[in-house]
Design a protein around this motif. Structure first.
Motif, PDB file in Angstrom:
ATOM      1  N   SER A  27      10.066  21.943  -6.126  1.00 52.50           N
ATOM      2  CA  SER A  27       8.870  22.783  -6.029  1.00 52.50           C
ATOM      3  C   SER A  27       8.981  23.976  -6.969  1.00 52.50           C
ATOM      4  O   SER A  27      10.077  24.460  -7.266  1.00 52.50           O
ATOM      5  CB  SER A  27       8.643  23.268  -4.594  1.00 52.50           C
ATOM      6  OG  SER A  27       9.671  24.145  -4.201  1.00 52.50           O
ATOM      7  N   VAL A  28       7.815  24.413  -7.441  1.00 51.96           N
ATOM      8  CA  VAL A  28       7.690  25.611  -8.273  1.00 51.96           C
ATOM      9  C   VAL A  28       6.541  26.419  -7.695  1.00 51.96           C
ATOM     10  O   VAL A  28       5.457  25.888  -7.464  1.00 51.96           O
ATOM     11  CB  VAL A  28       7.367  25.260  -9.742  1.00 51.96           C
ATOM     12  CG1 VAL A  28       7.175  26.524 -10.567  1.00 51.96           C
ATOM     13  CG2 VAL A  28       8.442  24.388 -10.346  1.00 51.96           C
ATOM     14  N   GLU A  29       6.786  27.705  -7.434  1.00 45.90           N
ATOM     15  CA  GLU A  29       5.743  28.590  -6.924  1.00 45.90           C
ATOM     16  C   GLU A  29       5.657  29.821  -7.813  1.00 45.90           C
ATOM     17  O   GLU A  29       6.671  30.470  -8.085  1.00 45.90           O
ATOM     18  CB  GLU A  29       6.042  29.006  -5.485  1.00 45.90           C
ATOM     19  CG  GLU A  29       4.963  29.873  -4.880  1.00 45.90           C
ATOM     20  CD  GLU A  29       5.229  30.190  -3.425  1.00 45.90           C
ATOM     21  OE1 GLU A  29       5.195  31.387  -3.068  1.00 45.90           O
ATOM     22  OE2 GLU A  29       5.455  29.248  -2.643  1.00 45.90           O
ATOM     23  N   HIS A  30       4.452  30.128  -8.262  1.00 48.27           N
ATOM     24  CA  HIS A  30       4.231  31.301  -9.113  1.00 48.27           C
ATOM     25  C   HIS A  30       3.268  32.247  -8.412  1.00 48.27           C
ATOM     26  O   HIS A  30       2.216  31.826  -7.935  1.00 48.27           O
ATOM     27  CB  HIS A  30       3.650  30.883 -10.473  1.00 48.27           C
ATOM     28  CG  HIS A  30       3.344  32.050 -11.352  1.00 48.27           C
ATOM     29  ND1 HIS A  30       2.067  32.542 -11.494  1.00 48.27           N
ATOM     30  CD2 HIS A  30       4.145  32.835 -12.105  1.00 48.27           C
ATOM     31  CE1 HIS A  30       2.098  33.572 -12.324  1.00 48.27           C
ATOM     32  NE2 HIS A  30       3.343  33.775 -12.701  1.00 48.27           N
ATOM     33  N   THR A  31       3.628  33.515  -8.339  1.00 49.72           N
ATOM     34  CA  THR A  31       2.767  34.543  -7.760  1.00 49.72           C
ATOM     35  C   THR A  31       2.418  35.553  -8.837  1.00 49.72           C
ATOM     36  O   THR A  31       3.298  36.047  -9.536  1.00 49.72           O
ATOM     37  CB  THR A  31       3.473  35.268  -6.591  1.00 49.72           C
ATOM     38  OG1 THR A  31       3.835  34.305  -5.605  1.00 49.72           O
ATOM     39  CG2 THR A  31       2.582  36.330  -5.974  1.00 49.72           C
ATOM     40  N   VAL A  43      -1.482  32.803  -5.883  1.00 46.91           N
ATOM     41  CA  VAL A  43      -0.248  32.093  -5.557  1.00 46.91           C
ATOM     42  C   VAL A  43      -0.504  30.618  -5.880  1.00 46.91           C
ATOM     43  O   VAL A  43      -1.369  29.989  -5.278  1.00 46.91           O
ATOM     44  CB  VAL A  43       0.155  32.254  -4.076  1.00 46.91           C
ATOM     45  CG1 VAL A  43       1.410  31.457  -3.770  1.00 46.91           C
ATOM     46  CG2 VAL A  43       0.352  33.721  -3.732  1.00 46.91           C
ATOM     47  N   SER A  44       0.232  30.091  -6.857  1.00 43.29           N
ATOM     48  CA  SER A  44       0.071  28.701  -7.277  1.00 43.29           C
ATOM     49  C   SER A  44       1.365  27.955  -7.008  1.00 43.29           C
ATOM     50  O   SER A  44       2.455  28.488  -7.223  1.00 43.29           O
ATOM     51  CB  SER A  44      -0.256  28.631  -8.767  1.00 43.29           C
ATOM     52  OG  SER A  44      -1.432  29.352  -9.035  1.00 43.29           O
ATOM     53  N   GLY A  56      -1.634  23.328  -6.101  1.00 47.42           N
ATOM     54  CA  GLY A  56      -2.699  24.126  -5.507  1.00 47.42           C
ATOM     55  C   GLY A  56      -2.574  25.583  -5.880  1.00 47.42           C
ATOM     56  O   GLY A  56      -1.521  26.029  -6.347  1.00 47.42           O
ATOM     57  N   THR A  57      -3.650  26.306  -5.675  1.00 45.17           N
ATOM     58  CA  THR A  57      -3.641  27.736  -5.914  1.00 45.17           C
ATOM     59  C   THR A  57      -4.515  28.431  -4.886  1.00 45.17           C
ATOM     60  O   THR A  57      -5.479  27.841  -4.384  1.00 45.17           O
ATOM     61  CB  THR A  57      -4.103  28.076  -7.349  1.00 45.17           C
ATOM     62  OG1 THR A  57      -3.863  29.456  -7.605  1.00 45.17           O
ATOM     63  CG2 THR A  57      -5.578  27.770  -7.556  1.00 45.17           C
ATOM     64  N   THR A  72     -10.007  32.367  -1.639  1.00 43.92           N
ATOM     65  CA  THR A  72     -10.431  31.035  -2.067  1.00 43.92           C
ATOM     66  C   THR A  72      -9.175  30.229  -2.363  1.00 43.92           C
ATOM     67  O   THR A  72      -8.133  30.785  -2.704  1.00 43.92           O
ATOM     68  CB  THR A  72     -11.311  31.063  -3.331  1.00 43.92           C
ATOM     69  OG1 THR A  72     -10.541  31.593  -4.408  1.00 43.92           O
ATOM     70  CG2 THR A  72     -12.544  31.897  -3.122  1.00 43.92           C
ATOM     71  N   ALA A  73      -9.271  28.915  -2.212  1.00 44.11           N
ATOM     72  CA  ALA A  73      -8.120  28.056  -2.472  1.00 44.11           C
ATOM     73  C   ALA A  73      -8.602  26.698  -2.967  1.00 44.11           C
ATOM     74  O   ALA A  73      -9.700  26.256  -2.629  1.00 44.11           O
ATOM     75  CB  ALA A  73      -7.281  27.888  -1.204  1.00 44.11           C
ATOM     76  N   ALA A  74      -7.764  26.058  -3.758  1.00 45.50           N
ATOM     77  CA  ALA A  74      -8.020  24.704  -4.245  1.00 45.50           C
ATOM     78  C   ALA A  74      -6.699  23.945  -4.224  1.00 45.50           C
ATOM     79  O   ALA A  74      -5.641  24.518  -4.508  1.00 45.50           O
ATOM     80  CB  ALA A  74      -8.592  24.728  -5.654  1.00 45.50           C
ATOM     81  N   GLN A  75      -6.761  22.669  -3.860  1.00 49.95           N
ATOM     82  CA  GLN A  75      -5.543  21.851  -3.805  1.00 49.95           C
ATOM     83  C   GLN A  75      -5.864  20.411  -4.202  1.00 49.95           C
ATOM     84  O   GLN A  75      -6.882  19.859  -3.793  1.00 49.95           O
ATOM     85  CB  GLN A  75      -4.961  21.871  -2.392  1.00 49.95           C
ATOM     86  CG  GLN A  75      -3.730  21.007  -2.238  1.00 49.95           C
ATOM     87  CD  GLN A  75      -3.165  21.092  -0.845  1.00 49.95           C
ATOM     88  OE1 GLN A  75      -2.784  22.158  -0.416  1.00 49.95           O
ATOM     89  NE2 GLN A  75      -3.116  19.972  -0.152  1.00 49.95           N
TER      90      GLN A  75
END
Length: 185
Positions: A27-31, A43-44, A56-57, A72-75
């Protein structure tokens, strides 16, 4: 003496793991704490394992005077389940309010999925739109490091499928967490 330091504008978290069900996981998470031009927090996250791939973000606005935030969010998700491939998309928009003891979320959600059996039949597509509310209550002796107390989460949702047949549906989800000390306080 108290020293304060401002958090960095961006943060990157890498994760590696494994499970008996889906094998290796990455996993990779970018804030980004202040997206240029809009000033919202983003947060993606990308997660990959043997059976599921998810990206997702979530964008969260700054709090207003009553601590409510727009979000708002999209996945996008691809999952192999047995002999089925499921591609799903989710869009969400709403408001949330968080405090030490209570969290509240109100949001609209659009879901779409495409399910295909590998080389057996034509793919099936399903759409749904729902309105949801979620509450969390916490009653712990210490929020960062509790040793006793309880927490309750409750989610309620209702919606309608958007295909050729429009079917209403409802959803209820409850979660409970308790801490009981084994020794005296």
């Amino acid at each position: 003496t108290v020293q304060l330091r401002e958090a960095s504008l961006q943060k990157l978290v890498l994760g590696i793991g494994a499970s008996t069900d889906s094998g290796a996981r990455f996993s990779v998470e970018h804030t980004h704490r202040k997206v240029p031009r809009i000033g919202w927090r983003a947060v993606s996250k990308l997660t990959l394992d043997q059976d599921k791939k998810t990206i997702g973000t979530e964008l969260t606005g700054p709090p207003d005077e009553e601590n409510w935030r727009w979000a708002t969010a999209a996945q996008l998700e691809n999952e192999r389940t047995g002999s089925f491939d499921v591609n799903s998309q989710r869009l969400r928009a709403g408001r949330s309010q968080n405090s030490e003891r209570f969290d509240r979320n109100y949001y609209l959600q659009y879901d779409r999925s495409r399910t295909a059996a590998t080389a057996i039949s034509a793919a099936q597509v399903a759409h749904a739109l729902s309105a949801n509310v979620a509450f969390t209550m916490r009653n712990f002796d210490s929020i960062p490091f509790p040793s006793s107390g309880w927490g309750l989460g409750l989610e309620l949702g209702g919606g309608m499928t958007l295909g050729a047949e429009r079917d209403p549906y409802g959803r209820v989800r409850a979660r409970w967490l308790s801490y009981y000390p084994l020794a005296g306080r």
